[in-house]
Design a protein around this motif. Structure first.
Motif, PDB file in Angstrom:
ATOM      1  N   PHE A  70      36.375  14.332  74.088  1.00  0.00           N
ATOM      2  CA  PHE A  70      37.188  13.652  73.074  1.00  0.00           C
ATOM      3  C   PHE A  70      37.120  12.133  73.240  1.00  0.00           C
ATOM      4  O   PHE A  70      37.149  11.403  72.247  1.00  0.00           O
ATOM      5  N   GLY A  71      37.013  11.645  74.478  1.00  0.00           N
ATOM      6  CA  GLY A  71      36.897  10.202  74.707  1.00  0.00           C
ATOM      7  C   GLY A  71      35.642   9.616  74.074  1.00  0.00           C
ATOM      8  O   GLY A  71      35.719   8.676  73.278  1.00  0.00           O
ATOM      9  N   THR A  74      35.758   9.604  70.276  1.00  0.00           N
ATOM     10  CA  THR A  74      36.543   8.489  69.734  1.00  0.00           C
ATOM     11  C   THR A  74      35.740   7.190  69.785  1.00  0.00           C
ATOM     12  O   THR A  74      35.683   6.446  68.799  1.00  0.00           O
ATOM     13  N   CYS A  75      35.130   6.908  70.929  1.00  0.00           N
ATOM     14  CA  CYS A  75      34.342   5.677  71.073  1.00  0.00           C
ATOM     15  C   CYS A  75      33.183   5.640  70.081  1.00  0.00           C
ATOM     16  O   CYS A  75      32.921   4.614  69.451  1.00  0.00           O
ATOM     17  N   PHE A  77      32.920   7.299  67.247  1.00  0.00           N
ATOM     18  CA  PHE A  77      33.427   7.178  65.883  1.00  0.00           C
ATOM     19  C   PHE A  77      33.772   5.713  65.576  1.00  0.00           C
ATOM     20  O   PHE A  77      33.440   5.195  64.507  1.00  0.00           O
ATOM     21  N   LEU A  78      34.425   5.046  66.531  1.00  0.00           N
ATOM     22  CA  LEU A  78      34.730   3.626  66.346  1.00  0.00           C
ATOM     23  C   LEU A  78      33.452   2.799  66.267  1.00  0.00           C
ATOM     24  O   LEU A  78      33.360   1.850  65.484  1.00  0.00           O
ATOM     25  N   SER A 165      29.683  12.096  67.411  1.00  0.00           N
ATOM     26  CA  SER A 165      31.128  12.238  67.537  1.00  0.00           C
ATOM     27  C   SER A 165      31.568  13.652  67.165  1.00  0.00           C
ATOM     28  O   SER A 165      32.366  14.277  67.874  1.00  0.00           O
ATOM     29  N   VAL A 169      33.379  16.657  69.540  1.00  0.00           N
ATOM     30  CA  VAL A 169      34.637  17.324  69.192  1.00  0.00           C
ATOM     31  C   VAL A 169      34.450  18.843  69.175  1.00  0.00           C
ATOM     32  O   VAL A 169      35.276  19.586  69.725  1.00  0.00           O
TER      33      VAL A 169
END
Length: 186
Positions: A70-71, A74-75, A77-78, A165, A169
Motif C-alpha cells: 500500500f505504501g 500511494t507513492c 499514484f502520487l 499502483s 493494491v
C-alpha cells in the motif's frame, strides 16, 4: 525517467536514481529488526508466556506486507501526477522502493514460516517465479506503453505509475485475505 521527464543528463539522472536504492536498503534492514521486535513484544504478554503464536506471526507478516504494497501504491499514484520538481519525484520513488523493501518481513519471511527449514528455499523459489516472469515481461510492456504514448507529454509515465499502483493494491489485498503463517510443510 529523470532524463525524459526532467531533461536531466546521464550523470544527473544517475545521481537521482541512486537515492531510491539506498531507501530500499534501509527499508529492508529496518523491516527485519522491527518485525523481530514486534514479535517479541507481542509474544511477551502474560497469556502467551513468550511463545509467538501463529496468529501473532500472521498479523505481523500482514502488517509488513501491507506497508510494502500500500505504501508504494500511494507513492506511485502520487508520482503519476508527474511532479514539477525532480527532487519531489526522487522522494516519491525513494518512498516507493523503501516501503516496498518492507516485504522482507512480510512475504520474504512468510515462506520460511510456511515451509520450515527444509522446504523454505524451494517454496520461496516457486512463489517468486511468477513475479519474476511477470516482472521480466513488464519491462517490455512498459517500453511499449511509453512508445505508444510518447506523443502526449508525460502520459506514458502517468500510465506506467498508475498501473504499478493498481498491481500493488491488488497484491496487498490478496496477501491480506489469503495468507496465514500456519506451517504447511516439514
Amino acid at each position: 525517467f529523470f532524463n525524459q521527464q526532467y531533461g536531466l543528463n546521464t550523470k544527473e539522472s544517475a545521481l537521482f536514481s541512486i537515492g531510491p536504492s539506498i531507501c530500499g536498503m534501509i527499508g529492508g534492514l529496518t523491516a527485519g529488526n522491527l518485525a523481530d521486535f514486534m514479535l517479541v513484544k507481542l509474544s511477551s504478554g502474560d497469556s502467551n508466556n513468550g511463545i509467538v503464536t501463529t496468529e501473532t506471526r500472521t498479523n505481523v507478516r500482514k502488517i509488513f506486507q501491507s506497508v510494502a504494497l500500500f505504501g508504494p501504491a500511494t507513492c506511485l499514484f502520487l508520482l503519476s501526477s508527474l511532479p514539477e520538481q525532480a527532487t519531489t519525484a526522487q522522494i516519491l520513488l525513494g518512498g516507493a522502493v523503501g516501503l516496498q523493501a518492507m516485504d522482507a518481513a512480510g512475504f520474504g519471511a512468510a515462506t520460511q514460516e510456511k515451509a520450515g527449514e527444509r522446504w523454505a528455499g524451494l517454496l520461496y523459489s516457486l512463489t517468486s517465479l511468477p513475479g519474476v516472469m511477470i516482472g521480466s515481461i513488464s519491462v517490455s510492456v512498459t517500453g511499449q506503453i511509453l512508445d505508444m504514448m510518447s506523443s502526449e507529454e508525460g502520459s506514458g509515465w502517468t500510465t506506467v505509475f498508475q498501473l504499478n499502483s493498481v498491481v500493488c493494491v491488488v497484491g496487498a489485498f490478496c496477501f491480506l485475505f489469503l495468507y496465514d503463517s500456519k506451517k504447511e510443510f516439514d
